[in-house]
Each structure stands twice: as C-alpha cells, then as structure tokens.
Write an enzyme that holds these catalytic residues in place. Sequence first.
Site, PDB file in Angstrom:
ATOM      1  N   TRP A 354       0.905  -1.216   0.099  1.00 51.76           N
ATOM      2  CA  TRP A 354      -0.025   0.052  -0.135  1.00 51.76           C
ATOM      3  C   TRP A 354       0.927   1.171  -0.195  1.00 51.76           C
ATOM      4  O   TRP A 354       0.420   2.402  -0.356  1.00 51.76           O
ATOM      5  CB  TRP A 354      -1.028   0.039   1.247  1.00 51.76           C
ATOM      6  CG  TRP A 354      -0.271   0.134   2.698  1.00 51.76           C
ATOM      7  CD1 TRP A 354       0.769  -0.531   3.006  1.00 51.76           C
ATOM      8  CD2 TRP A 354      -0.645   1.116   3.699  1.00 51.76           C
ATOM      9  NE1 TRP A 354       1.119  -0.109   4.300  1.00 51.76           N
ATOM     10  CE2 TRP A 354       0.295   1.131   4.855  1.00 51.76           C
ATOM     11  CE3 TRP A 354      -1.730   1.911   3.753  1.00 51.76           C
ATOM     12  CZ2 TRP A 354       0.168   1.487   5.929  1.00 51.76           C
ATOM     13  CZ3 TRP A 354      -1.905   2.738   5.052  1.00 51.76           C
ATOM     14  CH2 TRP A 354      -1.004   2.345   6.145  1.00 51.76           C
ATOM     15  N   GLU A 496       0.822  -2.887  12.544  1.00 48.30           N
ATOM     16  CA  GLU A 496       1.163  -4.602  12.623  1.00 48.30           C
ATOM     17  C   GLU A 496       1.341  -5.126  13.765  1.00 48.30           C
ATOM     18  O   GLU A 496       1.336  -6.377  13.909  1.00 48.30           O
ATOM     19  CB  GLU A 496       2.153  -4.738  11.569  1.00 48.30           C
ATOM     20  CG  GLU A 496       1.449  -4.291   9.981  1.00 48.30           C
ATOM     21  CD  GLU A 496       2.372  -4.540   8.888  1.00 48.30           C
ATOM     22  OE1 GLU A 496       3.695  -4.270   9.140  1.00 48.30           O
ATOM     23  OE2 GLU A 496       2.142  -4.427   7.739  1.00 48.30           O
ATOM     24  N   LYS A 609       3.319  -0.093  16.332  1.00 46.91           N
ATOM     25  CA  LYS A 609       4.474  -0.105  15.526  1.00 46.91           C
ATOM     26  C   LYS A 609       4.538   1.170  14.551  1.00 46.91           C
ATOM     27  O   LYS A 609       5.406   1.764  14.518  1.00 46.91           O
ATOM     28  CB  LYS A 609       4.169  -1.436  14.592  1.00 46.91           C
ATOM     29  CG  LYS A 609       5.433  -1.375  13.615  1.00 46.91           C
ATOM     30  CD  LYS A 609       5.343  -2.928  12.584  1.00 46.91           C
ATOM     31  CE  LYS A 609       6.368  -2.805  11.675  1.00 46.91           C
ATOM     32  NZ  LYS A 609       5.914  -3.975  10.634  1.00 46.91           N
TER      33      LYS A 609
HETATM   34  O1  IFM Z   1       3.550  -1.445   4.052  1.00 46.72           O
HETATM   35  C1  IFM Z   1       4.627  -1.516   5.122  1.00 46.72           C
HETATM   36  C2  IFM Z   1       3.877  -1.776   6.268  1.00 46.72           C
HETATM   37  O2  IFM Z   1       2.924  -0.799   6.572  1.00 46.72           O
HETATM   38  C3  IFM Z   1       4.822  -1.696   7.439  1.00 46.72           C
HETATM   39  N1  IFM Z   1       5.938  -2.843   7.378  1.00 46.72           N
HETATM   40  C4  IFM Z   1       6.615  -2.682   6.079  1.00 46.72           C
HETATM   41  C5  IFM Z   1       5.606  -2.462   4.744  1.00 46.72           C
HETATM   42  C6  IFM Z   1       6.615  -2.292   3.282  1.00 46.72           C
HETATM   43  O3  IFM Z   1       7.154  -0.900   3.456  1.00 46.72           O
END
Ligand code: IFM
Length: 773
Positions: A354, A496, A609
């Site tokens: 995204w 996350e 996070k």
């Molecule tokens: O899309 C992100 C996510 O929101 C957090 N972890 C890393 C991904 C890729 O940048």
Amino acid sequence: MLNEASGKSQEQNWMIEETCFNERYQGKYESILALGNGYLGLRSAMEEPYIGQTRNLFVAGTYDKFDATEVTELPNAADLTEMFIHFNDEPFSLKNGKVLEYSRKLNLKTGELTRSIVWENSRSERYQMTFGRFVSLDDRHLIGIKVDIVPLTVPAEITVKTGINGRQTNSGVQHFHDGDKRVYEDRYMQLIQTTIESNIGFVINSRVRLYIDNKEVVNPGGYSLERRSIYQNSKISIDPGATLTIEKLSNVFTSLDSDIGTGLRVEGLIKHSLEHLSEVCKMRYDSLLANSKAKWQKYWEEARVEIQTSDAFDQLAVRFAQYHLLIMTPFHDERFSIGAKGLTGEGYKGHVFWDTEIFILPYFQHTFPAIARTLLRYRFNTIDGARNKAHQFGYKGAMYPWESALSGAEETPEWAAINIMTGKATRIWSGIKEHHVTADIAYAAWNYYLSTVDEDFMNEFGSEIIFECAEFWYSRLEWSEAKKAYHIHDVIGPDEYTEHIDNNAYTNYMAEFTIRTAIQLYELGIRKNWSHFQHIVNQLRLEERMARYRGVVDRIYLPQPDADDIIPQDDTFMSKGCINLEKYKRSDEKQTILKEYTREQVGDLQVLKQADVVMLLYVLRNRFSPKVKQANWEYYEERTIHDSSLSAAVHGIVANDFNCSEAAYRFFQKAARIDLGPNPVSSNDGIHAASMGGIWLAVVMGFGGVSNDNGTLHLEPKLPEPWERLSFNLWWQGEKLHLEITKTRIKITKASVTGMDLIVKGNRYTLLSELTL
Ligand code: IFM
C-alpha cells in the site's frame, strides 16, 4: 571526518556525500547513493571488492520464484560494476595502503555518482583516481562507468579486469540458468541469463575502452571466460602525470521489455542489444552522460521544491526523496509498480505494498499525473489476481494482495524465519488479514480522479477497480445484532503489532469510504454517460450492487471519539495495558521490543508499531476536527514506537493540522533522517520507498497545507519556524499551479486564465492566472 550523509555540501544542496570509507556504512551508502531510471536499479557498491558488499542490479518487473519453498522476488542480475585494478602488481583497495583523499558523491541534480581518491600503496607510490557512474535517464538500457587514473609518483603498470559477472544471487538464491557468454567483433562482451521459473531472458553486453591522455589504446589484453562470468583483462604502462581513462558502456535488455516489441526472445534480443551497444559506443561517456543530465534537468524543472531555510538539510532531504522517487518508479510500463525498497536492495523482495498508493502516488499525481495513471494501471492489470484471492477466501469482488508482484496474487510469505532458539517459525498474518490495502487502492484511484479529472481513466480502468474493491468490502461486512451495525472482524490494521482485531478504526472508515465512493461513482458514471460505463454496469450488475450498498453504507460501524475525543483503534485496544516505550522509541535498531516481548504479548499491550488512528486522521483529513486530531495524536503517539518508516511523516502532517508546528517539524525531520540520518545500517536492505513519498507529503501536504476535499483544492499552509519560503508546482485538475508560500504571503499562479475555485485558509477564492493573499 564524520561518515554520515552531509547536508551542507557543494552546489547548493544537490550532493549526498560520503567523506571517508568505513566498511560499517557500506550497505547504507550502497542504497542511498543508488542509481536508476525506473527500469534499472543499480546499487552503488564500489568497483573494487570488499567483504560485506552487496552488488545489486535489478530490472523492474522481472520477478522469479526459485522454488516452491521460496517467495517470488526480483532477481539480482549479473554485475557490471566490479573492477579489479592493480598498480605495479599491487591490488588497489581502500583497506590497504593509505587513503590520502576520499570523497564519494551522488549528484541528485544530474544522477551521476563520482568518487575521488588519492591513494598510496605499500611502496609509497601515489595514485589519483576518479570514478564516475550513471544509469541513463535518456536511454533506459544504458549504464556508463568511467575511471581516470593518474600515477602521481612513479611509472605504473596498471592492470584492469572487468566484465559481466553472473555469479550474483539474492542472498544465496540463484535465480538464473547459466547462459551463453561470448565476445562479438573482438569488443562486445555478452552474457545471457534466464530466470529459473518465470523464464525471462536477460541479455547483457559491455564494451570496455581505454585511453591514455584521451587517445584510445586498442584493447591491450584479452578476454577470459570464467564460470558464469566474462571479463576483459587489460595491462597498460603509463608515466607519472599521464591519465589512463577506462570507459565501460553496458546495456541490459530482457524478454519482458515493452519498448522493443514484446515477445522478443533471447535470439532477437542478442541482435537488438548488440546493435544498440554499437550505436551507443559511437559516443563517449561524457556525451552519453550529458544526454542523461538533460533529462534530469527536465525532471527537476517540473518537480523542483524549493525551501529557503536556515537548516540546509531540509532542502537536501526533499531533493533526495524526489531523486529516489523517480529512480524507483517503472514509469515506462504499466505492468509494474514500485517495490517497498524501490530498486535499491533485496528488502521485501521487490514486492509492492500500500506504500505505493498511499505514500507515493500523491507525489506523481500532483507532479507528473501521467505516471500516477501508469501506477494505477498496474492495479487494474492485476485485478484478476485480486479477484482470485477474494474467491479463495470466500469473499466477492477484488481482494488485493498485501504484497504484490507481477500477477496480483498474494506474495506475502506465510512464515517468518525460524527462531534459532526455539526452532519454531512465526506465522505472518498480513497476507491473510491485512485487508485495508483493498480500500487504500480504491481511495487512491478516486483521489487520482478528483485531482486530475481523468475521465478516460475512470471510465476505462478506475471504476472497475473501485467497484470490485467495494464489492469485496460489502462481502466482508458482518451484521452485529448487539451493536445494530455492520462490523469488520479479525483484521490487521496499519499498526502491525496488533493482529486479529475487530473493527480497526482505519479499516472500517476506509471500507465505508470505498462503498460510499462506489455509490457516488455509479451516479457520476450514469450522469456522464461514459462510453465504457454501461458495459461495466452490465458486467458487474451494478444496479443490483448499488441497492445492496445503499442498504448498508449508513450502518457500517465507525468507531466514534469517546468522552476524551479518543477514537478507539479497535474493539479491545482501550482495555489493554500500557508500558513505557521510551527506550524502544530511542533505539536506532528497529523492532527491539520483540526481543523482550513475544508478538502475542505486544499484541496485548497498547503498543503501536506505526500510525494507525493517526493514519486515518491523515487519509480522511477533512472529516475530523483539529480538536479530535490533537487528542488522538497525543494519545496514540505516546504509544507508538515508529518501528515502521511509514509512521513519522504522517505524524508530522497531522500535527500541522492542529497547529503544532514544533511536532510537525520534528516528525518531518525524523522522516527525513530515516535513510539520510547517521544510523549505519538503516538502509542495508534498500531505501525506504514510502518514506521518500512521505517526505514530499510532509512538505507539500503538511507545511504546504495542500488537501483535496472531494474534488476541491484546499490550501492551509503553515511554514515551520526555520523556513522562510516554500515553493513548488502542483498539478490540479489538468492545470499546473505554482505556489510560493512565505510566513505572510501565499502566491498562486497558473498559465491559463480559466477560473478555478479553491479554498485558502477557509475562504473560497477563484483563481484566474494569479492569486496573492
Ligand atoms: O507496508 C509497510 C507496512 O505498513 C509496515 N511494514 C513494512 C511495509 C512495507 O514498507
């Protein structure tokens, strides 16, 4: 000397400079100084080899899956940059002898990487060396390298070995079948590689030429074949003060290339690529670089964001971001999109998240709208993969993958690496439960339409994306008798660290937005009578869908601010315990909390996070009052570690919305230092693509105060204390505006005199060709 990206440098802040060589920083500099043009991405490893170096050459979209146990990834193609240089039999290496002068610079203005060194070997012989390198923005297949060597003290016999090295892997995974290697016409080296599973042919050619004081020396050596590689070996003697110049011009073609007629397999590519290189070799490095520079100049004329400020770093940071935004974007081909690390490293395996639609697309939408359209076409082209995923999980419409590659199938690995102590692997749930991407894409397509009025796009592609996303969300809703509302259960929101939650505020609001937008779009399409629209109405049975959507859209559960104005992140978040996060927030290393707590324990705490409710306050910016924004920002920021690079810029933008300019600036600077800051390992796996978009967003949407309220342009600029002036171009509904903002004045100009309505600081104006307030 400090080994960190320096903001105070030559040519008014266009340079990222490494001022001394330190192996610990290799990965960082390889990424931040990377070169590219959206087709090719070349990580900036040094020519001479060092332990810990990572050589990467990626071609956008050429995904491969090595075997069933691996995940699809962007393969690391053969290397062209490696050079073994010996002076009077002694190998050149910064690890030996003395480095008397050293500077490596990426010129963001021209896209050239240079390195100047004065080096003394163990026999006290001194050599001056200047390396230059570019990936052409004028010819996407072309890479140029030039090295000037001047022996300063003694005559020197110099040997140079360089070629095409196909021994590269993705951290040990070899994605290529070995192919033919040979030399054509005693000058062109060629190496062929074919990906294991996707069967994509790569044809790579190189020509190395040598000059003494600018007079060509006919290849004083020969060629050698080694396993998976081919080299030219040259030996040449020169006097002190004379200059040996090595010029290496290379090209890369693949059977996926669309500019040479799709379907050209390796045999066709061999001929085509050799003709291309022979044409290129009619010119020297400097002329080819000049052609590329001219394209960079055009880019900057359009894209330039100027900041007059006492802290020169801010200007450098936004240029750095814009440089990377261009080189990471496959604007040449709508079959591909942007990986989370661009084309600068193996991180996230080149997958698309995204990040593209929410963090990067607005930059292109307002600077190069045609590129934004190309990026959205990628989501249209991959819609069948999303339909299959929806079907597989028992939903309807299109359920976009959390991580996407070429087909639109879900590419997220199911398991994280095994914990070496417990022998157990952790399940990765985001591919299964992080659903908001399907709203983010619809949101991006609709916002693109509102700010470009590209009816053709909406008619042909955008509407199908939005309707299919809405259908997914409709099928995802569940009725709760207790709350008398439609719920969304068991998701992961943007944060996350919290998995398997019900009614994540961000997800619910965005799902509602998607369904409401589909209704609005349907009415618009019918009213406008778009040519393709009736076909979509019939194909997707939209009349029947609309009746269903109208029946639910006002009854989707949208968590509301409580007595303290706090929007609960999800159904259970507010009842969880809190811990002090200061040490995790301060740590340079990411995700250190997971060394002390298990994922489950973190999930049971009020620990974020990255921005979640704050993300919602940004995407649906005009839906929440400054008071609600402030209350939520303060509540959630305290509980956010910012362990994702997607967090800081958005916190900065939202802080601006409630007039907290100190926090807005602090978070902008935090975002700007994600890759450019002193942390030696921040960018080892590649730069943070979303953060590059975030830096631009924080400047233009944050301090510039640009927002889009259902098709009306709003401007609410608020410059931070150190800034005196901010100016940028902004494409809005087919017109290019130029904005100049100081602390006391806003000036907006455009070329045409047609009236454009806009809201500046809450008041409505009509802009003709100029408006000064
Ligand atoms: O899309 C992100 C996510 O929101 C957090 N972890 C890393 C991904 C890729 O940048």
